[in-house]
Design a protein around this motif. Structure first.
Motif, PDB file in Angstrom:
ATOM      1  N   LEU A   1      14.662   4.937  -8.504  1.00 58.90           N
ATOM      2  CA  LEU A   1      15.196   4.149  -9.614  1.00 58.90           C
ATOM      3  C   LEU A   1      15.312   5.071 -10.828  1.00 58.90           C
ATOM      4  O   LEU A   1      14.325   5.659 -11.263  1.00 58.90           O
ATOM      5  CB  LEU A   1      14.261   2.983  -9.927  1.00 58.90           C
ATOM      6  N   PHE A   2      16.533   5.187 -11.355  1.00 67.24           N
ATOM      7  CA  PHE A   2      16.794   6.116 -12.454  1.00 67.24           C
ATOM      8  C   PHE A   2      17.264   5.354 -13.679  1.00 67.24           C
ATOM      9  O   PHE A   2      18.051   4.417 -13.571  1.00 67.24           O
ATOM     10  CB  PHE A   2      17.854   7.140 -12.026  1.00 67.24           C
TER      11      PHE A   2
ATOM     12  N   ASN B   1       0.819  -1.217   0.000  1.00 66.09           N
ATOM     13  CA  ASN B   1       0.000   0.000   0.000  1.00 66.09           C
ATOM     14  C   ASN B   1       0.858   1.274   0.000  1.00 66.09           C
ATOM     15  O   ASN B   1       0.632   2.199   0.774  1.00 66.09           O
ATOM     16  CB  ASN B   1      -0.952   0.011   1.197  1.00 66.09           C
ATOM     17  N   MET B   2       1.850   1.311  -0.891  1.00 65.93           N
ATOM     18  CA  MET B   2       2.716   2.480  -1.008  1.00 65.93           C
ATOM     19  C   MET B   2       2.473   3.166  -2.351  1.00 65.93           C
ATOM     20  O   MET B   2       2.322   2.509  -3.382  1.00 65.93           O
ATOM     21  CB  MET B   2       4.185   2.074  -0.886  1.00 65.93           C
ATOM     22  N   LEU B   3       2.466   4.479  -2.331  1.00 69.50           N
ATOM     23  CA  LEU B   3       2.282   5.255  -3.550  1.00 69.50           C
ATOM     24  C   LEU B   3       3.576   5.280  -4.356  1.00 69.50           C
ATOM     25  O   LEU B   3       4.659   5.466  -3.797  1.00 69.50           O
ATOM     26  CB  LEU B   3       1.872   6.690  -3.202  1.00 69.50           C
ATOM     27  N   ALA B   4       3.466   5.086  -5.677  1.00 68.98           N
ATOM     28  CA  ALA B   4       4.613   5.192  -6.580  1.00 68.98           C
ATOM     29  C   ALA B   4       4.361   6.320  -7.566  1.00 68.98           C
ATOM     30  O   ALA B   4       3.213   6.588  -7.949  1.00 68.98           O
ATOM     31  CB  ALA B   4       4.841   3.881  -7.323  1.00 68.98           C
ATOM     32  N   VAL B   5       5.438   6.969  -7.981  1.00 65.79           N
ATOM     33  CA  VAL B   5       5.345   8.078  -8.931  1.00 65.79           C
ATOM     34  C   VAL B   5       6.401   7.891 -10.010  1.00 65.79           C
ATOM     35  O   VAL B   5       7.571   7.612  -9.704  1.00 65.79           O
ATOM     36  CB  VAL B   5       5.563   9.435  -8.219  1.00 65.79           C
ATOM     37  N   LEU B   6       5.989   8.027 -11.256  1.00 62.52           N
ATOM     38  CA  LEU B   6       6.919   7.958 -12.380  1.00 62.52           C
ATOM     39  C   LEU B   6       7.083   9.353 -12.976  1.00 62.52           C
ATOM     40  O   LEU B   6       6.103   9.973 -13.392  1.00 62.52           O
ATOM     41  CB  LEU B   6       6.411   6.996 -13.453  1.00 62.52           C
ATOM     42  N   ILE B   7       8.312   9.834 -13.003  1.00 62.54           N
ATOM     43  CA  ILE B   7       8.645  11.118 -13.624  1.00 62.54           C
ATOM     44  C   ILE B   7       9.389  10.841 -14.922  1.00 62.54           C
ATOM     45  O   ILE B   7      10.380  10.092 -14.927  1.00 62.54           O
ATOM     46  CB  ILE B   7       9.524  11.983 -12.698  1.00 62.54           C
TER      47      ILE B   7
ATOM     48  N   PHE C   1      14.566  10.060 -20.149  1.00 63.94           N
ATOM     49  CA  PHE C   1      14.989   9.627 -18.823  1.00 63.94           C
ATOM     50  C   PHE C   1      13.753   9.342 -17.977  1.00 63.94           C
ATOM     51  O   PHE C   1      12.716  10.002 -18.127  1.00 63.94           O
ATOM     52  CB  PHE C   1      15.832  10.702 -18.141  1.00 63.94           C
ATOM     53  N   ALA C   2      13.861   8.353 -17.097  1.00 64.56           N
ATOM     54  CA  ALA C   2      12.736   7.985 -16.241  1.00 64.56           C
ATOM     55  C   ALA C   2      13.219   7.848 -14.804  1.00 64.56           C
ATOM     56  O   ALA C   2      14.307   7.335 -14.551  1.00 64.56           O
ATOM     57  CB  ALA C   2      12.110   6.668 -16.711  1.00 64.56           C
TER      58      ALA C   2
END
Length: 313
Positions: A238-239, A193-199, A247-248
């Motif tokens: 994580l890059f 139940n953790m929020l993840a964000v992709l930039i 790039f992510a």
């Protein structure tokens, strides 16, 4: 102090460990990052990725402890490799096996230990992902599930060839490596139940840069941006460079305002752009997508969403 027993498959176990050619190698970000993530998730001062050799306990990653190796006889991890599942000592001073151990009576004064065995592809237990605290504490089944999940990510890193999933030029993760690792981490977020964000960050009009400045200059820009971005991410992020101009950054267990991170990268890249105007004119596109653990998406879906919403804002 009780000496650790020797596993019944010791010869095979040592042969497997040494076949990995990982003992006595340097620290690597792919392991250190997972150790830092464990430290963040469990709020402990010490996290180790330990490998148990014939006479020693050797650390591939060590967060919060400067010692690289100790005698196997004194290692709590040498006890943990005998178990099929997580090995927990809630208070070492109350455990006759460890209360006289030099790590308990002296620095770093270990009081709590939890270690999940690390298995090689052939099933041999070669080491442990362990948590250590300087005060006694409990360890719930929910904690155990999270530690098993993190240990699985470490096992993946132990099993694969590192350079096969890295960008040949800059040595950061390429698209294939990022997709593999990011998907496992999204599953971790969903389970806990953790929020993840992709930039996503893209060099705008990259083809024009290649045409005007040449491929050599364009490659140099990519290397500079790799260094710039990777030096400023959170220790648990994580890059990857997923294409020559893309790039992510995957952030997991996110709290607070996501725009703060994005604005930091935008300022960083704008400063880079201004500093290099004499060499070339370059711009950037950005996009951010959140992955709610209650409404999960694959990493491919998140990348596609970002691709469709890239902009300069």
């Amino acid at each position: 102090m009780e000496l650790p027993k020797i596993p019944v498959n010791e010869r095979r176990r040592l042969k497997t460990l040494r076949s990995l050619n990982i003992l006595d190698t340097g620290y690597e970000e792919r392991f250190d990052r997972l150790a830092r993530l464990a430290k963040q998730m469990f709020d402990v001062p010490i996290v180790l990725i330990s490998l148990i050799d014939e006479h020693r306990h050797w650390c591939k990653s060590s967060i919060g402890w400067d010692t690289r190796q100790i005698s196997r006889e004194t290692s709590i991890c040498a006890h943990a490799i005998l178990e099929d599942d997580i090995f927990v000592v809630t208070d070492t001073t109350q455990d006759p096996r460890f209360r006289n151990n030099f790590l308990v009576v002296g620095s770093p004064f270990i009081r709590f230990y939890a270690g999940c065995p690390l298995k090689a592809p052939d099933g041999s237990t070669i080491g442990v992902l362990c948590l250590k605290d300087r005060m006694p504490r409990g360890f719930s089944e929910e904690d155990a599930v999270a530690l098993r999940d993190l240990a699985y990510l470490v096992e993946i890193e132990l099993a694969r060839q590192d350079m096969a999933i890295k960008d040949n030029l800059t040595k950061v993760l390429d698209r294939g490596g990022f997709l593999m690792q990011a998907q496992h981490e999204l599953h971790l977020c969903q389970r806990h139940n953790m929020l993840a964000v992709l930039i996503s960050i893209e060099i705008d009009k990259f083809e024009e840069l290649v045409e005007k400045c040449g491929e050599k200059q364009a490659r140099k820009v990519g290397v500079e941006l790799d260094t710039l971005l990777s030096s400023t991410i959170r220790s648990s992020d994580l890059f990857a460079r997923i294409s020559p101009n893309e790039f992510a950054i995957l952030q997991i267990n996110v709290t607070g305002d996501v725009s703060i991170s994005l604005n930091r990268y935008k300022k960083l890249l704008n400063d880079y752009r201004q500093d290099n105007r004499a060499r070339f004119d370059i711009g950037f596109l950005y996009s951010v997508t959140e992955s709610d653990p209650q409404d999960p998406h694959s990493i491919d879906e998140l990348l596609l969403r970002n691709e469709m919403s890239l902009g300069t804002v």
